[in-house]
Scaffold this motif. Sequence first.
Motif, mmCIF file in Angstrom:
data_model
loop_
_atom_site.group_PDB
_atom_site.id
_atom_site.type_symbol
_atom_site.label_atom_id
_atom_site.label_comp_id
_atom_site.label_asym_id
_atom_site.label_seq_id
_atom_site.Cartn_x
_atom_site.Cartn_y
_atom_site.Cartn_z
ATOM 1 N N GLY A 129 2.102 5.932 0.588
ATOM 2 C CA GLY A 129 3.453 5.839 0.051
ATOM 3 C C GLY A 129 4.043 4.454 0.206
ATOM 4 N N ASN A 130 3.301 3.543 0.853
ATOM 5 C CA ASN A 130 3.797 2.183 1.072
ATOM 6 C C ASN A 130 2.703 1.174 0.720
ATOM 7 O OD1 ASN A 130 5.996 0.503 1.963
ATOM 8 N ND2 ASN A 130 4.809 0.028 3.790
ATOM 9 N N LEU A 131 2.313 1.199 -0.543
ATOM 10 C CA LEU A 131 1.239 0.333 -1.020
ATOM 11 C C LEU A 131 1.683 -1.125 -1.042
ATOM 12 C CD1 LEU A 131 0.037 2.508 -4.037
ATOM 13 C CD2 LEU A 131 -1.135 2.216 -1.853
ATOM 14 N N ARG A 132 0.755 -2.015 -0.731
ATOM 15 C CA ARG A 132 1.044 -3.444 -0.866
ATOM 16 C C ARG A 132 1.202 -3.768 -2.346
ATOM 17 N NH1 ARG A 132 -0.373 -6.579 3.790
ATOM 18 N NH2 ARG A 132 -1.674 -5.469 5.294
ATOM 19 N N LYS A 133 2.246 -4.488 -2.679
ATOM 20 C CA LYS A 133 2.509 -4.853 -4.071
ATOM 21 C C LYS A 133 2.102 -6.304 -4.324
ATOM 22 C CE LYS A 133 4.178 -0.796 -4.859
ATOM 23 N NZ LYS A 133 5.545 -0.516 -5.298
ATOM 24 N N VAL A 134 1.887 -6.630 -5.584
ATOM 25 C CA VAL A 134 1.565 -8.002 -5.956
ATOM 26 C C VAL A 134 2.840 -8.830 -5.793
ATOM 27 C CG1 VAL A 134 0.681 -9.514 -7.759
ATOM 28 C CG2 VAL A 134 -0.112 -7.156 -7.622
ATOM 29 N N PRO A 135 2.836 -9.817 -4.879
ATOM 30 C CA PRO A 135 4.078 -10.524 -4.542
ATOM 31 C C PRO A 135 4.361 -11.739 -5.429
ATOM 32 C CG PRO A 135 2.358 -11.211 -3.054
ATOM 33 C CD PRO A 135 1.719 -10.226 -4.012
ATOM 34 N N VAL A 136 4.371 -11.533 -6.752
ATOM 35 C CA VAL A 136 4.587 -12.657 -7.659
ATOM 36 C C VAL A 136 5.567 -12.249 -8.752
ATOM 37 C CG1 VAL A 136 2.274 -13.571 -7.229
ATOM 38 C CG2 VAL A 136 2.648 -12.035 -9.166
ATOM 39 N N ALA A 244 -3.799 -3.260 -9.234
ATOM 40 C CA ALA A 244 -3.870 -3.966 -7.953
ATOM 41 C C ALA A 244 -4.235 -2.979 -6.849
ATOM 42 C CB ALA A 244 -2.530 -4.628 -7.644
ATOM 43 N N ARG A 245 -5.335 -3.261 -6.153
ATOM 44 C CA ARG A 245 -5.787 -2.418 -5.034
ATOM 45 C C ARG A 245 -5.753 -3.261 -3.775
ATOM 46 N NH1 ARG A 245 -7.672 2.437 -6.592
ATOM 47 N NH2 ARG A 245 -6.736 2.887 -4.574
ATOM 48 N N LEU A 246 -4.562 -3.374 -3.199
ATOM 49 C CA LEU A 246 -4.322 -4.290 -2.089
ATOM 50 C C LEU A 246 -4.125 -3.583 -0.759
ATOM 51 C CD1 LEU A 246 -1.860 -6.666 -3.988
ATOM 52 C CD2 LEU A 246 -4.333 -6.889 -3.729
ATOM 53 N N GLY A 247 -4.402 -2.277 -0.720
ATOM 54 C CA GLY A 247 -4.258 -1.538 0.522
ATOM 55 C C GLY A 247 -2.822 -1.099 0.761
ATOM 56 N N ALA A 248 -2.557 -0.575 1.952
ATOM 57 C CA ALA A 248 -1.240 -0.061 2.292
ATOM 58 C C ALA A 248 -0.939 -0.376 3.746
ATOM 59 C CB ALA A 248 -1.192 1.451 2.059
ATOM 60 N N ILE A 249 0.326 -0.385 4.081
ATOM 61 C CA ILE A 249 0.760 -0.681 5.447
ATOM 62 C C ILE A 249 1.837 0.333 5.853
ATOM 63 C CG2 ILE A 249 0.216 -3.138 5.382
ATOM 64 C CD1 ILE A 249 3.120 -3.686 4.661
ATOM 65 N N PRO A 250 2.044 0.518 7.153
ATOM 66 C CA PRO A 250 3.086 1.449 7.607
ATOM 67 C C PRO A 250 4.467 1.034 7.090
ATOM 68 C CG PRO A 250 1.629 0.862 9.420
ATOM 69 C CD PRO A 250 1.293 -0.052 8.287
ATOM 70 N N PRO A 251 5.321 2.003 6.748
ATOM 71 C CA PRO A 251 6.692 1.692 6.303
ATOM 72 C C PRO A 251 7.566 1.329 7.507
ATOM 73 C CG PRO A 251 6.357 4.069 6.306
ATOM 74 C CD PRO A 251 5.037 3.451 6.658
ATOM 75 N N ARG A 252 7.449 0.095 7.965
ATOM 76 C CA ARG A 252 8.045 -0.307 9.238
ATOM 77 C C ARG A 252 9.549 -0.069 9.295
ATOM 78 N NH1 ARG A 252 4.498 -3.599 12.625
ATOM 79 N NH2 ARG A 252 6.304 -4.122 13.889
ATOM 80 N N LYS A 253 10.272 -0.393 8.225
ATOM 81 C CA LYS A 253 11.735 -0.273 8.262
ATOM 82 C C LYS A 253 12.142 1.171 8.541
ATOM 83 C CE LYS A 253 15.868 -1.612 5.640
ATOM 84 N NZ LYS A 253 16.577 -0.322 5.660
ATOM 85 N N PHE A 254 11.574 2.117 7.805
ATOM 86 C CA PHE A 254 11.895 3.530 7.988
ATOM 87 C C PHE A 254 11.556 3.984 9.408
ATOM 88 C CE2 PHE A 254 10.146 7.887 7.985
ATOM 89 C CZ PHE A 254 11.280 8.605 7.639
#
Length: 810
Positions: A129-136, A244-254
């Motif tokens: 639910g917190n996929l890494r997005k393309v940061p551009v 884009a298949r960039l993995g996922a990271i924990p939703p730190r803010k939540f």
Amino acid sequence: MTEHYKVAIIGSGPGGLSAAITAADQGLSHVLLERTNHLSDTIFKYQKGKKVMAHPMRLPLQGSMPFEEGFREGILDNWNVAAEKSGANIRLNAEVKKMSGERGSFQLTLPGNEIITADEVILAIGLQGNLRKVPVPGADREWVQYQLDDPDAYQNERIAIIGAGDAGIENAIALASHNEVSIINRQPDFSRAKPGNVAAIEKAIRSGQIRAYANSAPARIDDKALILDTAEGQSIVPVDRIIARLGAIPPRKFLEEAGIKFPSDDPAAVPELSETYECNVPGLYIIGALAGFTLIKQAVNQGHEIIRRMAGDPIAPADEDLLQQRFESAFQGASVNAVLTYLREHVPILAGLTMLQLREVMLESTIARFRAGDVVFKRGDYTNSLWNIAEGTAHVLINEARPDMAVRIGEAEFFGEIGLISGRRRGATVVAGEASVMVEVPRRSMRRLQSSIKAIKVELDRVAMRRIIHTALARDRPISEIEDIIAGAELKRYKAFETICAEGELVDALYIMRTGSATVSRIDNGREVALNFIAAGSLFGERGLLEDEAKRAATIRATVASEAVRIDASVIRGSMERMPELRGIFEKAVQSQLDQTVHSALARAGQRVGGTDGSAVTAFLVNQGVGEATNAFIIDEGLCTRCGNCESACASTHDGISRVNRDAGPRAMSVLLPVACRHCENPHCMTDCPVDAITRAPTGEVFINQNTCIGCSNCANNCPYGVINMVDPTSGHKEHQNWLTWLLDSVGLPTPAPKPHDHNAPHATKAVKCDLCKDTGGSPACVAACPTGAAIRVAPETYMAWVRDGRGRS
């Protein structure tokens, strides 16, 4: 009116769904909250038809939620049926926007400011639910997506895949047959992916089916175009779609707003948990991928275990009995927790693990007790685990004729790291110095630890570098005397066929090959001629260190992905003044190289192996990946009569199923490389076997245990050389023979009567490959049955030396 429950479960993946089904079975007041309109969103978004493995196979499944190896669609159907049958209280489209409180007073906020309260909470939301997005800029365009469900849904499109991990590679290959596909890779190679996926993507790139952009990163996304920053400048990739298949990271803010603490600022870090999966917030449990457990079976068991404890009906963890059995011989009668606590206190490399991570590692590891003088492993053994000393000492016998020169390794230290890293034979015999307790951690577990815990990899590399340098340059001196050399060293990594140092360059460093291998070549009459082959553990570059302002006499090029320790020339030259024996080591190596150069010159002047140019043969073998082999099957076609005895003898020795395909192998000049296992230094096939059915014998043979193989085909997919086949082991209907029995039969002489085949026996697909006929008591059948001696099994460095020297195999 606010709804209140004993437990609120957030997320309907395998862990959350297992918890809900168990709560329903136990009659526990509960609610399962899922943000999407369907269950198990992560697996729901798997690529259509994806096979799902039930790892770890040895771990029993707890609870009534079904799960076994299968395909995405079948697993989802089974879970949906189980959820409905259980009567679990499930709410879809119920995303938790905010969470606060602790045991007895949790408050969950849903859309529309709806409030649900609970005594305890299980957080099983995973990471997807917190996929890494393309940061551009431009990444919000509607044709930029982060999942691929059905590859067949896209036809005749220009598609760019961003990300070079397993998911990205699998997506690219699945789309390539009916689309124009590009793959964007920040790295120079595909080192993060499984070997099978690496082989598949590299083959697709070589054939032109997929276009690859290495060392490249997105700069922006324009209308129907992906703009890349590359090493050569910006490049434009025309696209209709980006995945884009960039993995996922924990939703730190939540999570942090709910009071959950993390051990570091690393975006990929996971919360610290107790043995019962409880985080720092009392009453809040975290399971599954968010807790660092990425395997489905682990999550299913965790959800079941927590609910049983809440219901007042606790059960032992699923791995409890397995760990008790593993610990019993070394710690008779001790509890599992007592042994785990002991390990964390006595083995530093395990001290940083949570108790849950430690349990996972110890499921695959061994604790052994040794008496003084007991052999841990012998010089020349092909074992690649890491040994850790919890109590006692170990003595490394660098020179077995001089036990007084043994290197002592004490408590809380480890050894065996060079074999672990390089995959080569053990370089020395190690014995227990006194009564000792040691922990053997297998290579697969260590690879996982190195990839997930940076400090472990850093420490392994640090110690390995010190010991490699000590062994190569000053094994007869205390390591304290070469601290200046160690301080001037660095570890360098090279891609396959990358130049390490070039002919004509000034000599600026000494190298020690740590992993992989390399070729030595130079320009002769306008063409590059291969002179030598460098295996892991070898020195190179030492000749120039004996002269000032010397230039490289040859080019050194990696044959496969390799690592080398580089020591600056100024450091080495300074050390030679106080350590005269260093000059002797280098002079001896230079003389050996001169002898080899003479042999090579004679070979080029007219002597040939089988009438073949030795340099061309070396180049051919290197291009076929033989540089990572330890035992290659090679046929001299100048001697081969095409009788087929090699294949027939192999089949007769292995229940009618040959592990050799002679005609399918590549050939050049008079050299044929049949499709047969090469018994690689670091076997690709062993990296992902869920039941550890693939083993390397101490004598080097990589073999598959047919009694434990489950036929998952991971090994076949991961082998880049196509030497593993999935077959019905009973299909040959022949009793096991040795090659001599086959030979007697082939000339009409009587042989022992075979046992009748049981046609009613169950058939199961298994993986088969060459095992070097290790159980027959003789040489490999394919070699023994060759009437002309054309077929040989040999280490690549030995064969290349024969070719280089023009000596044939005499």
